[in-house]
Design a protein around this motif. Structure first.
Motif, mmCIF file in Angstrom:
data_model
loop_
_atom_site.group_PDB
_atom_site.id
_atom_site.type_symbol
_atom_site.label_atom_id
_atom_site.label_comp_id
_atom_site.label_asym_id
_atom_site.label_seq_id
_atom_site.Cartn_x
_atom_site.Cartn_y
_atom_site.Cartn_z
ATOM 1 N N ARG A 168 -18.791 24.086 -6.111
ATOM 2 C CA ARG A 168 -17.832 23.561 -7.089
ATOM 3 C C ARG A 168 -18.038 22.069 -7.281
ATOM 4 O O ARG A 168 -18.478 21.366 -6.373
ATOM 5 N N TYR A 169 -17.715 21.597 -8.483
ATOM 6 C CA TYR A 169 -17.814 20.180 -8.815
ATOM 7 C C TYR A 169 -16.413 19.622 -9.018
ATOM 8 O O TYR A 169 -15.605 20.192 -9.756
ATOM 9 N N PHE A 170 -16.136 18.498 -8.350
ATOM 10 C CA PHE A 170 -14.828 17.857 -8.454
ATOM 11 C C PHE A 170 -14.989 16.457 -9.037
ATOM 12 O O PHE A 170 -15.794 15.659 -8.532
ATOM 13 N N ASP A 171 -14.235 16.156 -10.091
ATOM 14 C CA ASP A 171 -14.153 14.779 -10.575
ATOM 15 C C ASP A 171 -13.002 14.126 -9.820
ATOM 16 O O ASP A 171 -11.832 14.341 -10.125
ATOM 17 N N LEU A 172 -13.340 13.340 -8.811
ATOM 18 C CA LEU A 172 -12.326 12.785 -7.911
ATOM 19 C C LEU A 172 -11.298 11.934 -8.642
ATOM 20 O O LEU A 172 -10.126 11.882 -8.252
ATOM 21 N N LEU A 173 -11.712 11.272 -9.708
ATOM 22 C CA LEU A 173 -10.804 10.353 -10.381
ATOM 23 C C LEU A 173 -9.765 11.072 -11.244
ATOM 24 O O LEU A 173 -8.888 10.428 -11.811
ATOM 25 N N LEU A 174 -9.878 12.399 -11.335
ATOM 26 C CA LEU A 174 -8.823 13.174 -11.995
ATOM 27 C C LEU A 174 -7.766 13.624 -10.996
ATOM 28 O O LEU A 174 -6.734 14.168 -11.396
ATOM 29 N N LEU A 175 -8.018 13.370 -9.713
ATOM 30 C CA LEU A 175 -7.129 13.856 -8.660
ATOM 31 C C LEU A 175 -6.256 12.725 -8.119
ATOM 32 O O LEU A 175 -6.214 12.450 -6.926
ATOM 33 N N THR A 176 -5.548 12.071 -9.010
ATOM 34 C CA THR A 176 -4.674 10.957 -8.631
ATOM 35 C C THR A 176 -3.244 11.248 -9.067
ATOM 36 O O THR A 176 -2.987 12.184 -9.829
ATOM 37 N N ASN A 177 -2.304 10.421 -8.574
ATOM 38 C CA ASN A 177 -0.895 10.532 -8.970
ATOM 39 C C ASN A 177 -0.321 11.930 -8.766
ATOM 40 O O ASN A 177 0.438 12.435 -9.588
ATOM 41 N N GLY A 178 -0.721 12.566 -7.670
ATOM 42 C CA GLY A 178 -0.164 13.864 -7.341
ATOM 43 C C GLY A 178 -0.998 15.045 -7.784
ATOM 44 O O GLY A 178 -0.728 16.182 -7.389
ATOM 45 N N ALA A 179 -2.025 14.806 -8.620
ATOM 46 C CA ALA A 179 -2.915 15.900 -9.019
ATOM 47 C C ALA A 179 -3.801 16.293 -7.839
ATOM 48 O O ALA A 179 -4.188 15.441 -7.030
ATOM 49 N N SER A 180 -4.136 17.573 -7.727
ATOM 50 C CA SER A 180 -4.952 18.039 -6.607
ATOM 51 C C SER A 180 -5.760 19.255 -7.024
ATOM 52 O O SER A 180 -5.478 19.888 -8.044
ATOM 53 N N ARG A 181 -6.777 19.570 -6.213
ATOM 54 C CA ARG A 181 -7.545 20.798 -6.359
ATOM 55 C C ARG A 181 -7.623 21.473 -4.997
ATOM 56 O O ARG A 181 -7.633 20.797 -3.951
ATOM 57 N N VAL A 182 -7.676 22.789 -5.008
ATOM 58 C CA VAL A 182 -7.754 23.537 -3.756
ATOM 59 C C VAL A 182 -9.203 23.587 -3.284
ATOM 60 O O VAL A 182 -10.081 24.061 -3.996
ATOM 61 N N LEU A 183 -9.459 23.049 -2.092
ATOM 62 C CA LEU A 183 -10.789 23.100 -1.482
ATOM 63 C C LEU A 183 -11.063 24.452 -0.847
ATOM 64 O O LEU A 183 -12.195 24.936 -0.838
ATOM 65 N N GLY A 184 -10.052 25.054 -0.277
ATOM 66 C CA GLY A 184 -10.217 26.342 0.375
ATOM 67 C C GLY A 184 -8.870 26.954 0.689
ATOM 68 O O GLY A 184 -7.888 26.243 0.925
ATOM 69 N N SER A 208 1.069 0.484 -4.284
ATOM 70 C CA SER A 208 0.472 0.799 -2.982
ATOM 71 C C SER A 208 1.505 0.710 -1.869
ATOM 72 O O SER A 208 2.572 0.106 -2.019
ATOM 73 N N THR A 209 1.153 1.320 -0.742
ATOM 74 C CA THR A 209 1.917 1.170 0.482
ATOM 75 C C THR A 209 0.946 1.267 1.644
ATOM 76 O O THR A 209 -0.231 1.589 1.454
ATOM 77 N N VAL A 210 1.430 0.975 2.856
ATOM 78 C CA VAL A 210 0.550 0.952 4.027
ATOM 79 C C VAL A 210 1.134 1.842 5.100
ATOM 80 O O VAL A 210 2.345 1.784 5.391
ATOM 81 N N TYR A 211 0.264 2.688 5.674
ATOM 82 C CA TYR A 211 0.635 3.474 6.844
ATOM 83 C C TYR A 211 -0.332 3.112 7.974
ATOM 84 O O TYR A 211 -1.526 3.389 7.879
ATOM 85 N N VAL A 212 0.171 2.452 8.989
ATOM 86 C CA VAL A 212 -0.624 1.944 10.122
ATOM 87 C C VAL A 212 -1.704 1.018 9.553
ATOM 88 O O VAL A 212 -1.403 -0.087 9.147
ATOM 89 N N THR A 213 -2.956 1.470 9.498
ATOM 90 C CA THR A 213 -4.033 0.636 8.945
ATOM 91 C C THR A 213 -4.535 1.160 7.606
ATOM 92 O O THR A 213 -5.436 0.568 7.015
ATOM 93 N N ASP A 214 -3.963 2.260 7.129
ATOM 94 C CA ASP A 214 -4.404 2.850 5.862
ATOM 95 C C ASP A 214 -3.570 2.330 4.703
ATOM 96 O O ASP A 214 -2.337 2.348 4.754
ATOM 97 N N THR A 215 -4.251 1.885 3.652
ATOM 98 C CA THR A 215 -3.577 1.500 2.421
ATOM 99 C C THR A 215 -3.688 2.651 1.434
ATOM 100 O O THR A 215 -4.791 3.075 1.089
ATOM 101 N N ILE A 216 -2.547 3.163 0.992
ATOM 102 C CA ILE A 216 -2.514 4.266 0.032
ATOM 103 C C ILE A 216 -2.174 3.669 -1.322
ATOM 104 O O ILE A 216 -1.151 2.999 -1.473
ATOM 105 N N THR A 217 -3.047 3.908 -2.310
ATOM 106 C CA THR A 217 -2.960 3.217 -3.597
ATOM 107 C C THR A 217 -3.007 4.205 -4.749
ATOM 108 O O THR A 217 -3.654 5.243 -4.678
ATOM 109 N N THR A 218 -2.310 3.838 -5.836
ATOM 110 C CA THR A 218 -2.436 4.578 -7.081
ATOM 111 C C THR A 218 -2.173 3.636 -8.243
ATOM 112 O O THR A 218 -1.770 2.487 -8.051
ATOM 113 N N PHE A 219 -2.452 4.112 -9.471
ATOM 114 C CA PHE A 219 -2.129 3.389 -10.694
ATOM 115 C C PHE A 219 -1.024 4.141 -11.419
ATOM 116 O O PHE A 219 -0.832 5.346 -11.207
#
Length: 264
Positions: free
Chosen positions: A76-92, A198-209
């Motif tokens: 399968r081919y995934f366009d990662l930049l379409l999977l933002t702001n709550g959008a997702s695809r099932v990997l398995g 954006s927000t931060v969890y421990v050392t991870d920065t979670i970002t969206t537009f």
């Protein structure tokens, strides 16, 4: 005499039947279910296309070769930049033997590429498609229960552009169980602010537009208290805003409503 013989035979049949029911357990009842979702953080690139040929997980206590269980083996081919702001695809999404698992492996095939400013570039996979991309995450599959995982790709950290213009994948992927995570959603106005949220969890920065209507969603956040940073595209026009003490509960969405940025 016949009555005694028939009674004895019936007793044997009943005992045998009870014995079979207690020892022959349906193997399906020993399975749980694993479902994986792929999401991404936004990027300034036009597109990032990833070709995934197989998804596997490794069972604890098994050796390095025979302990892998296939979750999905369709290309399968995934366009990662379409999977933002709550959008997702099932990997398995599959039944899986109950027990403890320690790793996830994504096999990346030929055909992955990036589009940057309208130009297509092949995406190099340094680790090779044979060994795959291994993610360490320990989880337990329980009989009859569903376990859901979110794999959050961070494109900006994962795509390396070399000095000679080559594009390489060095994946930064955050693995988060859905059962302990929630989300923060809202809207930011004016629309022309086009902020990064954006927000931060421990050392991870979670970002969206924000999208075209100003809405945003930060997902796969472990339960806790967060500060949300809203940075407009042009800080000379609008002020940065920080919302503090936003509570996130597991399996829930916290909606902060509409935030109006103030002019400078």
């Amino acid at each position: 005499m016949k009555t005694i013989i028939i009674s004895t035979l019936l007793s044997i049949i009943i005992l045998t039947s009870c014995s079979d029911q207690s020892t022959n357990v349906d193997p399906v009842e020993q399975n749980g279910r694993l479902k994986m979702y792929l999401v991404d953080s936004p990027s300034t690139l036009d597109s990032v296309i990833i070709c995934v040929t197989r998804v596997e997980v490794h069972k604890s206590g098994s050796d390095s070769t025979s302990g892998w269980f296939v979750i999905n083996d369709s290309t399968r081919y995934f366009d990662l930049l379409l999977l933002t702001n709550g959008a997702s695809r099932v990997l398995g999404d599959t039944a899986l033997t109950a027990g403890k698992y320690t790793q996830i492996r994504l096999i990346i095939g030929n055909g992955s590429y990036v589009i940057d400013q309208g130009v297509k570039h092949d995406l190099e996979i340094p680790s090779g498609s044979q060994t795959g991309l291994k993610l360490t995450h320990q989880f337990t599959i329980e009989p009859g229960k569903l376990y859901e995982l979110i794999l959050d790709f961070n494109v900006d950290k994962s795509i390396i552009i070399t000095g000679n213009g080559r594009y390489k994948l060095k994946p930064t992927i955050r693995v988060m169980p859905m059962v302990i995570s929630g989300s923060i959603a809202g809207q930011v106005l004016p629309l022309d602010a086009q902020p990064t949220v954006s927000t931060v969890y421990v050392t991870d920065t979670i970002t969206t537009f924000t999208d075209l209507q100003g809405f945003f969603k930060l997902i796969a956040l472990p339960q806790g208290i967060y500060d949300v940073n809203i940075i407009p595209a042009d800080s000379l026009i609008y002020r940065d805003t920080v919302l503090v003490g936003i509570q996130v509960l597991a399996n829930q969405e916290t909606n902060i409503g509409t935030v109006t940025l103030q002019p400078q």
